[in-house]
Design an enzyme around this catalytic site. Structure first.
Site, short mmCIF file in Angstrom:
data_model
loop_
_atom_site.label_atom_id
_atom_site.label_comp_id
_atom_site.label_asym_id
_atom_site.label_seq_id
_atom_site.Cartn_x
_atom_site.Cartn_y
_atom_site.Cartn_z
N SER A 177 -3.00 -1.42 -2.15
CA SER A 177 -3.86 -2.36 -2.89
C SER A 177 -5.32 -1.93 -2.77
O SER A 177 -6.09 -2.04 -3.73
CB SER A 177 -3.70 -3.78 -2.34
OG SER A 177 -2.39 -4.22 -2.51
N HIS B 161 4.78 -2.44 -3.92
CA HIS B 161 5.30 -3.71 -3.41
C HIS B 161 6.54 -4.12 -4.22
O HIS B 161 7.55 -4.55 -3.67
CB HIS B 161 4.27 -4.84 -3.57
CG HIS B 161 3.05 -4.69 -2.72
ND1 HIS B 161 1.78 -4.81 -3.21
CD2 HIS B 161 2.91 -4.48 -1.39
CE1 HIS B 161 0.90 -4.68 -2.23
NE2 HIS B 161 1.57 -4.47 -1.11
N ARG C 74 5.32 3.51 4.18
CA ARG C 74 4.92 4.59 3.28
C ARG C 74 4.89 5.94 3.98
O ARG C 74 5.50 6.90 3.56
CB ARG C 74 3.53 4.31 2.68
CG ARG C 74 3.53 3.24 1.65
CD ARG C 74 2.15 2.80 1.32
NE ARG C 74 1.49 2.31 2.51
CZ ARG C 74 0.37 1.61 2.52
NH1 ARG C 74 -0.24 1.34 1.40
NH2 ARG C 74 -0.15 1.19 3.65
N LYS D 116 -10.03 -11.53 6.52
CA LYS D 116 -10.35 -10.62 5.42
C LYS D 116 -10.91 -11.41 4.25
O LYS D 116 -10.58 -12.58 4.07
CB LYS D 116 -9.07 -9.91 4.95
CG LYS D 116 -8.69 -8.69 5.74
CD LYS D 116 -7.67 -7.90 4.94
CE LYS D 116 -6.68 -7.17 5.81
NZ LYS D 116 -5.55 -6.63 5.05
O1 PNS Z 1 -0.06 -6.47 3.34
P1 PNS Z 1 -0.54 -6.52 4.76
O2 PNS Z 1 -2.00 -6.91 4.82
O3 PNS Z 1 -0.24 -5.24 5.51
O4 PNS Z 1 0.31 -7.70 5.47
C1 PNS Z 1 0.09 -8.00 6.83
C2 PNS Z 1 0.89 -9.24 7.24
C3 PNS Z 1 0.68 -10.39 6.30
C4 PNS Z 1 2.36 -8.89 7.27
C5 PNS Z 1 0.38 -9.60 8.67
O5 PNS Z 1 -0.99 -9.68 8.65
C6 PNS Z 1 0.96 -10.89 9.22
O6 PNS Z 1 2.11 -10.96 9.57
N1 PNS Z 1 0.10 -11.93 9.27
C7 PNS Z 1 0.49 -13.24 9.75
C8 PNS Z 1 -0.09 -13.55 11.12
C9 PNS Z 1 0.85 -13.13 12.23
O7 PNS Z 1 2.01 -13.50 12.28
N2 PNS Z 1 0.32 -12.31 13.14
C10 PNS Z 1 1.07 -11.77 14.24
C11 PNS Z 1 1.75 -10.49 13.84
S1 PNS Z 1 2.09 -9.56 15.25
#
Ligand code: PNS
Length: 162
Positions: free
Chosen positions: A128, A17, A90, A41
């Site tokens: 993570s 990150h 990645r 989660k």
């Molecule tokens: O580190 P992660 O868990 O891969 O991050 C995922 C994240 C935070 C980028 C994603 O879950 C997110 O954007 N969540 C916010 C909710 C949202 O906007 N959902 C619609 C996305 S299509």
């Protein structure tokens, strides 16, 4: 230059990150690292702890701020005045999910662009989840997360075992 948001769960922040955040900070004037409040989660660290750790590891980056958000990422980006979302990629396995999110975010808010940045080679196998598993099983996370994050991870895992 537009402002950028680097979103994620950061549970906890890894060196992978940090690599993406540091390189994003070189490209954009202002960067907001956005920690999602995962409602579904069950994270290991609270959102406050995740924000705290990020603030510590980003302290050397004057154009980076850290905040949490609950709700849609594109709404948060607009609220921050950012028109770019930067995500780290990645491996090919990340692509399908990231493509879905990028296209859905574009549909939700066409003025916000998603840019993908290749992760550092060292971090291509890092996540993570893997770091948490190693810590829970007593392995060393040295070199995978910033030192004081490793320390907090060991403490957290010890508390979990009680
Ligand atoms: O580190 P992660 O868990 O891969 O991050 C995922 C994240 C935070 C980028 C994603 O879950 C997110 O954007 N969540 C916010 C909710 C949202 O906007 N959902 C619609 C996305 S299509």
């Amino acid at each position: 230059m537009p402002d950028a948001v680097v979103p994620g769960s950061f549970d906890p922040v890894t060196n992978g990150h940090l690599y993406i955040i540091e390189r994003t900070a070189q490209l954009f004037d202002r960067v907001t690292v956005a920690v999602v409040v995962n409602r579904r989660k069950q994270p290991l660290f609270t959102v406050e702890e995740r924000v705290d750790m990020l603030r510590e590891v980003c302290a050397h980056l004057p154009n980076v701020t850290v905040a949490s958000f609950d709700g849609l990422l594109v709404d948060f980006a607009v609220q921050c005045g950012a028109s770019v979302i930067v995500k780290g990629l990645r491996a090919v396995s990340d692509f399908e999910y990231e493509l879905q999110m990028a296209l859905m975010n574009r549909r939700l808010c066409p003025s916000v662009e998603t840019l993908f940045m290749m992760t550092g080679a060292e971090a291509s196998y890092l996540s993570s989840s893997v770091v948490k598993e190693i810590a829970r099983l007593g392995g060393s996370v040295e070199g995978l997360v910033p030192n004081h994050v490793g320390q907090r991870l060991r403490e957290k895992v010890r508390l979990e075992e009680r």
